[in-house]
Structures are given as structure tokens and as C-alpha cells.
Design an enzyme around this catalytic site. Structure first.
Site, PDB file in Angstrom:
ATOM      1  N   ASP A  23       0.854  -1.194   0.000  1.00 55.84           N
ATOM      2  CA  ASP A  23       0.000   0.000   0.000  1.00 55.84           C
ATOM      3  C   ASP A  23       0.883   1.234   0.000  1.00 55.84           C
ATOM      4  O   ASP A  23       1.978   1.232   0.575  1.00 55.84           O
ATOM      5  CB  ASP A  23      -0.912   0.003   1.228  1.00 55.84           C
ATOM      6  N   ASP A  31      -7.019  -1.347  -4.700  1.00 59.81           N
ATOM      7  CA  ASP A  31      -8.107  -1.033  -3.774  1.00 59.81           C
ATOM      8  C   ASP A  31      -9.079  -0.024  -4.375  1.00 59.81           C
ATOM      9  O   ASP A  31     -10.297  -0.112  -4.168  1.00 59.81           O
ATOM     10  CB  ASP A  31      -7.544  -0.471  -2.468  1.00 59.81           C
TER      11      ASP A  31
END
Length: 216
Positions: free
Chosen positions: A128, A144
Site C-alpha cells: 500500500d 483497492d
């Protein structure tokens, strides 16, 4: 104005496959740049507090939930990907093909991390790097974004009644003929007024006077 004809299944499947491949490639490319150029767990401002880059390796779901059961998320992603591929074979809707293609690409992006990144199959940690602290504490990635937007789009298409074959729910609503409408109206009237029968068993009208006696 007539709507556009439905897609052939092969064309819809091609749209799903191409979009999924593009989203997967974009997600993995951004993750590659992240791992090669960003310091681990150090904020890099892009637009001040509005947008930051923050490289983390996430073993769990959003907010690092379920960090001790990473394999469950691997299975869940694989199941979702399988369902989307299965549904893609029956698609004839352009909108559904676009939405499912983008959603599949996002799912495959994170699934790739689970399968191939450290600490290894099937416990890989997802990379991330996007942080918007003013909006949410969670740190997310390109995959995402497509997963969340894809799920919202799926919900909207379901609410709007768009089917996988390109038709809408209202197109399949039963059409009531004039005779059926008239019969339904008479039945409703009879249920409201039990004395409104068309005729009695002896054939007389319910409002007709009693017949004259035969003289006896």
C-alpha cells in the site's frame, strides 16, 4: 430511439479480459515503483496533508484487520476472481463488462501480492502507498481503488435493474392485456360489493323484482 444491440459474449469477455489486464499491470507497476523508490513507513507529501505517499506492507485487510489470518484473504480474493470470470462468459452488457473488468483487475492486483510477495505463498503482504489522512486513516493502493469503485458500480447496476444480457428488469415485466385488466377490475368490484354479481343462479338480475305468483 432504439438502444444499442447487445454485445456478443466473446466481445464482452474480451472487454473484461483487456480491462483486467490493464488494471493489473497499472497496479503492479505502481507497486514496483513504490518498493524501489519510497522509504518504508515514512510519509512523502505530494499535496501537503491532502495526499501523501506512505509505503507499508499490509498482511491484513483495511486498517490491517486480520493480520494473523492472511490466508483467508487469499482464498476470498481467489473466489471473487473465479466468480467474476465465470460470470464474464455470459455477459452481453457493455456496462457490466466494463465494471467487472475493472473489478477483476483490482482483485487480481491484490491477489498477486498475496501469492508472490514476502513472506511467501499464500501469506504475501499487500503493498500500500496512497494516504489521504484528512479523509481516512487507511492506506490503500491502485487495486483497492478499483475494487471499491467496482463494488459501488455493481450495486448501482443492480439497483438500476440492468441484467447481464443487456436488458433491464422492466423489459421483462408481464404486460397486462385489456381483457385481463377488465377482468381484474370486475373481480375487484365483486370483492368490494358481494351483491354486484352479474346474475343469480336462476338467471335473474340481482335488482330485478320478484316474479309474480302463479295464482296459488
Amino acid at each position: 430511439m432504439p438502444g444499442r444491440p447487445a454485445l456478443r459474449r466473446s466481445a464482452a469477455g474480451a472487454i473484461v479480459a483487456i480491462l483486467a489486464a490493464v488494471v493489473l499491470a497499472a497496479d503492479q507497476f505502481v507497486k514496483y515503483l513504490t518498493t524501489e523508490n519510497l522509504p518504508l513507513q515514512e510519509p512523502v507529501p505530494v499535496l501537503g496533508e491532502f495526499l501523501q505517499l506512505y509505503y507499508v506492507r499490509n498482511p491484513g485487510a483495511a486498517f490491517s484487520l486480520g493480520s494473523d489470518v492472511t490466508w483467508i484473504f487469499t482464498i476470498a480474493l481467489a473466489v471473487v476472481a473465479g466468480v467474476i470470470v465465470w460470470k464474464a462468459f455470459g455477459l452481453q452488457s457493455r456496462l457490466w463488462a466494463v465494471v467487472l473488468g475493472c473489478l477483476l483487475g483490482g482483485v487480481l492486483g491484490n491477489l498477486t501480492d498475496r501469492l508472490f510477495r514476502d513472506p511467501g505463498f499464500p501469506m504475501g503482504h499487500v503493498v500500500d502507498m496512497i494516504s489521504m489522512p484528512w479523509m481516512m486513516p487507511a492506506i490503500f493502493n491502485v487495486a483497492d481503488i478499483f475494487i471499491v469503485s467496482g463494488m459501488i458500480s455493481v450495486a448501482l447496476l443492480v439497483v438500476l435493474g440492468l441484467r447481464f444480457d443487456g436488458t433491464r428488469e422492466r423489459d421483462h415485466a408481464p404486460v397486462e392485456t385489456d381483457e385481463e385488466a377488465e377482468a381484474a377490475a370486475l373481480a375487484e368490484e365483486s370483492s368490494l360489493d358481494p351483491h354486484s354479481d352479474v346474475s343469480r343462479r336462476d338467471g335473474a338480475s340481482p335488482d330485478a323484482p320478484a316474479s309474480a305468483s302463479d295464482g296459488r
